[in-house]
Design a protein around this motif. Structure first.
Motif, PDB file in Angstrom:
ATOM      1  N   VAL A 291      -2.740   8.064   1.002  1.00 24.68           N
ATOM      2  CA  VAL A 291      -3.984   8.664   1.487  1.00 24.68           C
ATOM      3  C   VAL A 291      -5.078   8.547   0.426  1.00 24.68           C
ATOM      4  CG1 VAL A 291      -5.080  10.841   2.162  1.00 24.68           C
ATOM      5  CG2 VAL A 291      -2.817  10.252   3.053  1.00 24.68           C
ATOM      6  N   CYS A 292      -4.720   8.810  -0.829  1.00 26.80           N
ATOM      7  CA  CYS A 292      -5.705   8.739  -1.913  1.00 26.80           C
ATOM      8  C   CYS A 292      -6.201   7.315  -2.132  1.00 26.80           C
ATOM      9  CB  CYS A 292      -5.103   9.298  -3.203  1.00 26.80           C
ATOM     10  SG  CYS A 292      -4.836  11.088  -3.154  1.00 26.80           S
ATOM     11  N   VAL A 293      -5.306   6.352  -2.043  1.00 23.23           N
ATOM     12  CA  VAL A 293      -5.723   4.956  -2.184  1.00 23.23           C
ATOM     13  C   VAL A 293      -6.672   4.581  -1.050  1.00 23.23           C
ATOM     14  CG1 VAL A 293      -4.927   2.559  -2.073  1.00 23.23           C
ATOM     15  CG2 VAL A 293      -3.678   4.220  -3.462  1.00 23.23           C
ATOM     16  N   LEU A 294      -6.352   5.024   0.165  1.00 29.79           N
ATOM     17  CA  LEU A 294      -7.221   4.743   1.311  1.00 29.79           C
ATOM     18  C   LEU A 294      -8.592   5.381   1.127  1.00 29.79           C
ATOM     19  CD1 LEU A 294      -7.685   3.697   4.212  1.00 29.79           C
ATOM     20  CD2 LEU A 294      -6.636   5.824   5.047  1.00 29.79           C
ATOM     21  N   GLY A 295      -8.623   6.662   0.746  1.00 34.15           N
ATOM     22  CA  GLY A 295      -9.891   7.358   0.561  1.00 34.15           C
ATOM     23  C   GLY A 295     -10.728   6.759  -0.548  1.00 34.15           C
ATOM     24  N   ALA A 296     -10.086   6.442  -1.681  1.00 32.82           N
ATOM     25  CA  ALA A 296     -10.813   5.840  -2.800  1.00 32.82           C
ATOM     26  C   ALA A 296     -11.335   4.449  -2.434  1.00 32.82           C
ATOM     27  CB  ALA A 296      -9.920   5.767  -4.025  1.00 32.82           C
ATOM     28  N   SER A 297     -10.557   3.699  -1.665  1.00 29.87           N
ATOM     29  CA  SER A 297     -10.979   2.354  -1.261  1.00 29.87           C
ATOM     30  C   SER A 297     -12.201   2.411  -0.355  1.00 29.87           C
ATOM     31  CB  SER A 297      -9.829   1.631  -0.545  1.00 29.87           C
ATOM     32  OG  SER A 297      -8.714   1.467  -1.404  1.00 29.87           O
ATOM     33  N   LEU A 298     -12.207   3.357   0.581  1.00 31.40           N
ATOM     34  CA  LEU A 298     -13.368   3.510   1.454  1.00 31.40           C
ATOM     35  C   LEU A 298     -14.593   3.977   0.672  1.00 31.40           C
ATOM     36  CD1 LEU A 298     -11.643   5.179   4.540  1.00 31.40           C
ATOM     37  CD2 LEU A 298     -12.661   2.895   4.466  1.00 31.40           C
ATOM     38  N   SER A 299     -14.374   4.856  -0.326  1.00 28.36           N
ATOM     39  CA  SER A 299     -15.486   5.301  -1.177  1.00 28.36           C
ATOM     40  C   SER A 299     -16.055   4.142  -1.972  1.00 28.36           C
ATOM     41  CB  SER A 299     -14.998   6.402  -2.128  1.00 28.36           C
ATOM     42  OG  SER A 299     -14.469   7.496  -1.424  1.00 28.36           O
ATOM     43  N   LEU A 300     -15.172   3.307  -2.505  1.00 25.64           N
ATOM     44  CA  LEU A 300     -15.608   2.133  -3.255  1.00 25.64           C
ATOM     45  C   LEU A 300     -16.340   1.144  -2.344  1.00 25.64           C
ATOM     46  CD1 LEU A 300     -15.566   0.692  -6.009  1.00 25.64           C
ATOM     47  CD2 LEU A 300     -13.367  -0.333  -5.338  1.00 25.64           C
ATOM     48  N   ALA A 301     -15.875   1.019  -1.105  1.00 26.40           N
ATOM     49  CA  ALA A 301     -16.551   0.137  -0.145  1.00 26.40           C
ATOM     50  C   ALA A 301     -17.972   0.627   0.125  1.00 26.40           C
ATOM     51  CB  ALA A 301     -15.756   0.072   1.156  1.00 26.40           C
ATOM     52  N   GLY A 302     -18.145   1.945   0.217  1.00 27.10           N
ATOM     53  CA  GLY A 302     -19.480   2.492   0.412  1.00 27.10           C
ATOM     54  C   GLY A 302     -20.395   2.190  -0.751  1.00 27.10           C
ATOM     55  N   LEU A 303     -19.870   2.337  -1.973  1.00 34.64           N
ATOM     56  CA  LEU A 303     -20.659   2.037  -3.169  1.00 34.64           C
ATOM     57  C   LEU A 303     -21.019   0.560  -3.213  1.00 34.64           C
ATOM     58  CD1 LEU A 303     -21.836   3.126  -5.842  1.00 34.64           C
ATOM     59  CD2 LEU A 303     -19.610   2.632  -6.908  1.00 34.64           C
ATOM     60  N   TRP A 304     -20.072  -0.305  -2.914  1.00 33.38           N
ATOM     61  CA  TRP A 304     -20.327  -1.757  -2.915  1.00 33.38           C
ATOM     62  C   TRP A 304     -21.374  -2.120  -1.866  1.00 33.38           C
ATOM     63  CZ3 TRP A 304     -19.856  -5.258   1.039  1.00 33.38           C
ATOM     64  CH2 TRP A 304     -20.023  -6.596   0.690  1.00 33.38           C
ATOM     65  N   PHE A 305     -21.256  -1.539  -0.667  1.00 30.83           N
ATOM     66  CA  PHE A 305     -22.193  -1.840   0.414  1.00 30.83           C
ATOM     67  C   PHE A 305     -23.608  -1.416   0.032  1.00 30.83           C
ATOM     68  CE2 PHE A 305     -24.469  -0.452   4.253  1.00 30.83           C
ATOM     69  CZ  PHE A 305     -24.478  -1.639   4.977  1.00 30.83           C
ATOM     70  N   TRP A 306     -23.754  -0.241  -0.550  1.00 30.17           N
ATOM     71  CA  TRP A 306     -25.074   0.241  -0.955  1.00 30.17           C
ATOM     72  C   TRP A 306     -25.694  -0.687  -1.983  1.00 30.17           C
ATOM     73  CZ3 TRP A 306     -26.116   2.317  -5.984  1.00 30.17           C
ATOM     74  CH2 TRP A 306     -27.420   2.811  -6.137  1.00 30.17           C
ATOM     75  N   ARG A 307     -24.916  -1.121  -2.976  1.00 27.85           N
ATOM     76  CA  ARG A 307     -25.423  -2.037  -4.001  1.00 27.85           C
ATOM     77  C   ARG A 307     -25.808  -3.385  -3.390  1.00 27.85           C
ATOM     78  NH1 ARG A 307     -27.642  -1.377  -8.486  1.00 27.85           N
ATOM     79  NH2 ARG A 307     -26.720  -3.301  -9.333  1.00 27.85           N
ATOM     80  N   ALA A 308     -24.994  -3.866  -2.461  1.00 27.92           N
ATOM     81  CA  ALA A 308     -25.285  -5.152  -1.824  1.00 27.92           C
ATOM     82  C   ALA A 308     -26.575  -5.091  -1.020  1.00 27.92           C
ATOM     83  CB  ALA A 308     -24.116  -5.558  -0.923  1.00 27.92           C
ATOM     84  N   MET A 309     -26.806  -3.997  -0.318  1.00 27.70           N
ATOM     85  CA  MET A 309     -28.031  -3.852   0.465  1.00 27.70           C
ATOM     86  C   MET A 309     -29.261  -3.728  -0.435  1.00 27.70           C
ATOM     87  SD  MET A 309     -27.223  -4.182   3.625  1.00 27.70           S
ATOM     88  CE  MET A 309     -26.060  -5.399   2.971  1.00 27.70           C
ATOM     89  N   LEU A 310     -29.104  -3.070  -1.593  1.00 27.45           N
ATOM     90  CA  LEU A 310     -30.206  -2.989  -2.547  1.00 27.45           C
ATOM     91  C   LEU A 310     -30.597  -4.368  -3.049  1.00 27.45           C
ATOM     92  CD1 LEU A 310     -29.730   0.083  -4.946  1.00 27.45           C
ATOM     93  CD2 LEU A 310     -31.476  -0.274  -3.202  1.00 27.45           C
ATOM     94  N   ARG A 311     -29.595  -5.160  -3.393  1.00 31.73           N
ATOM     95  CA  ARG A 311     -29.858  -6.516  -3.907  1.00 31.73           C
ATOM     96  C   ARG A 311     -30.490  -7.382  -2.823  1.00 31.73           C
ATOM     97  NH1 ARG A 311     -23.961  -7.010  -6.752  1.00 31.73           N
ATOM     98  NH2 ARG A 311     -24.416  -5.822  -8.637  1.00 31.73           N
ATOM     99  N   LEU A 312     -30.019  -7.234  -1.595  1.00 29.84           N
ATOM    100  CA  LEU A 312     -30.566  -8.020  -0.499  1.00 29.84           C
ATOM    101  C   LEU A 312     -32.027  -7.658  -0.249  1.00 29.84           C
ATOM    102  CD1 LEU A 312     -29.775 -10.112   1.657  1.00 29.84           C
ATOM    103  CD2 LEU A 312     -29.206  -8.210   3.178  1.00 29.84           C
ATOM    104  N   ALA A 313     -32.344  -6.361  -0.339  1.00 33.74           N
ATOM    105  CA  ALA A 313     -33.723  -5.922  -0.111  1.00 33.74           C
ATOM    106  C   ALA A 313     -34.651  -6.377  -1.228  1.00 33.74           C
ATOM    107  CB  ALA A 313     -33.767  -4.396  -0.014  1.00 33.74           C
ATOM    108  N   ALA A 314     -34.099  -6.600  -2.435  1.00 31.05           N
ATOM    109  CA  ALA A 314     -34.928  -7.013  -3.575  1.00 31.05           C
ATOM    110  C   ALA A 314     -35.293  -8.485  -3.510  1.00 31.05           C
ATOM    111  CB  ALA A 314     -34.180  -6.726  -4.881  1.00 31.05           C
ATOM    112  N   HIS A 315     -34.626  -9.269  -2.685  1.00 28.27           N
ATOM    113  CA  HIS A 315     -34.903 -10.707  -2.604  1.00 28.27           C
ATOM    114  C   HIS A 315     -35.759 -11.046  -1.382  1.00 28.27           C
ATOM    115  CE1 HIS A 315     -31.428 -10.663  -5.337  1.00 28.27           C
ATOM    116  NE2 HIS A 315     -31.877 -11.841  -5.782  1.00 28.27           N
TER     117      HIS A 315
END
Length: 402
Positions: free
Chosen positions: A378-402
């Motif tokens: 459960v913890c691995v699943l929760g942490a993985s989804l949290s990390l996916a959210g962080l990655w997605f937010w960073r990716a969208m920031l970079r996309l908006a900057a270009h």
């Protein structure tokens, strides 16, 4: 072209009475609580119906499917049907759904009842928020809507406490019988004290409402990005709150349903502490707030990992989890509502659709992970989804900057 809204009531020109604002907040809290009563009851429901730990998360998933259908099909009706009359019909349907769950003799009927509770409970809650926005004058709308949404937050978190306590005293079915009686009393109070909101003669047709909502979801970039963050964040929430019941009801903790439900009080402290996230978003710090909150969401899984051996670590993890989640939720709403103020109700429906999908997926994946790999899974699943959210937010920031 903005959708017509309810014609301004005479009372909207002056401040709404504090008693009416508190009634809206209490009604919203009581309505949304119905959607979350099941979480601390999963263990008892699984035992009675002989449902496996891997499959019992389907009870929550059925409720969240109902939530999604409400946001798509019922919530937009507030722009076409007079809201007080609509609420009375919804309350009658909600009482029937609660009685269905309380009397369900088979898993199939239980799931059908839970879907109906999610459907009507969500429509009722969002309808109250829309009513508050329409009833308030421009100068007080933020305060009135904020107070009503505060009622939603308190109802959501305290639902676990109430459900656990009543279930320990009289069984899990009594939770839904009690709520049906409360909803009946609420219907009488709302009918007596809630003023009607006449609709504009130009109210759009039902099909136009649905098409407008779908167009927003398909084309509004901020709604899409913030909706995906909400999907991942609420999936994380339900991964934790669904599986924690299974962990704490078993050795070595052997906690009662009341004690498990009381964990919501810890979450309430964390969520209220994050209330300033909206102020930071108003000051142009929405992206920075989102980044810090996503990091906090990921970090919360470290103390949560220690939950099997330390209740102190569990409480700290819950505090961090709810603080991060509420900060993300408030920031998401602040940024979305700033895009098209005239489309508030449709934006709420579109955003909460992402929420419902994430909640349902989190619940069913949580119990599957727990059955296969235990709390570590459960913890691995929760942490993985949290990390996916962080990655997605960073990716969208970079996309908006270009």
């Amino acid at each position: 072209m903005p959708l017509p809204t309810a014609a301004p009531a005479a009372a909207a020109a002056t401040s709404l009475p504090s008693a009416l604002v508190m009634l809206l907040a209490c009604a919203a809290g009581l309505s949304v609580a119905n959607v979350y009563y099941a979480q601390p009851l999963l263990d008892a429901v699984a035992r009675e119906f002989a449902i496996s730990q891997a499959a019992v998360g389907g009870v929550i998933t059925a409720t969240q499917i109902g939530c999604a259908l409400a946001l798509l099909l019922l919530v937009p009706l507030g722009d076409r049907v007079e809201r007080r009359r609509l609420m009375m019909g919804q309350l009658a349907a909600l009482i029937a759904a609660l009685l269905c769950v309380a009397a369900a003799p088979t898993p199939a009927l239980l799931l059908a009842g839970m879907l109906a509770v999610g459907l009507v409970g969500t429509a009722m809650t969002q309808g109250l928020i829309a009513y508050a926005a329409a009833a308030a004058s421009d100068s007080e709308r933020g305060r009135v809507v904020g107070t009503t949404q505060g009622g939603v937050l308190v109802g959501l978190l305290l639902a676990r406490v109430m459900a656990g306590g009543v279930a320990d005293l009289a069984g899990w079915r009594s939770v839904y019988l009690t709520s049906a009686a409360v909803m009946g009393s609420l219907a009488l109070v709302l009918w007596r004290y809630l003023p009607a909101q006449p609709l504009s003669s130009e109210a759009p047709r039902y099909g136009q409402l649905l098409l407008s909502l779908l167009t927003l979801v398909a084309r509004q970039r901020t709604l899409q990005v913030r909706g995906m963050l909400a999907l991942l964040m609420f999936a994380v929430f339900n991964v934790f709150w669904t599986a924690i019941v299974l962990l704490l009801s078993a050795p070595p903790h052997n906690l009662s349903q009341t004690a498990i439900g009381a964990l919501g009080l810890v979450g309430l402290v964390g969520a209220l502490a994050a209330a300033r996230a909206g102020h930071w978003a108003d000051k142009g710090l929405g992206q920075r707030t989102t980044g810090y909150a996503l990091l906090l969401l990921l970090a919360s899984w470290l103390p949560l990992w220690l939950a099997p051996v330390s209740l102190g670590a569990l409480l700290l993890g819950i505090l961090l989890l709810d603080m991060a989640g509420q900060a993300i939720h408030v920031t998401n709403q602040s940024l979305i509502f700033a895009t098209q103020p005239a489309a508030h109700s449709r934006l709420v429906s579109g955003y909460m659709l992402f929420y419902a999908v994430g909640s349902g997926l989190g619940a069913i994946s949580s119990t599957s992970a727990y059955a296969a790999f235990g709390w570590n899974g459960v913890c691995v699943l929760g942490a993985s989804l949290s990390l996916a959210g962080l990655w997605f937010w960073r990716a969208m920031l970079r996309l908006a900057a270009h």
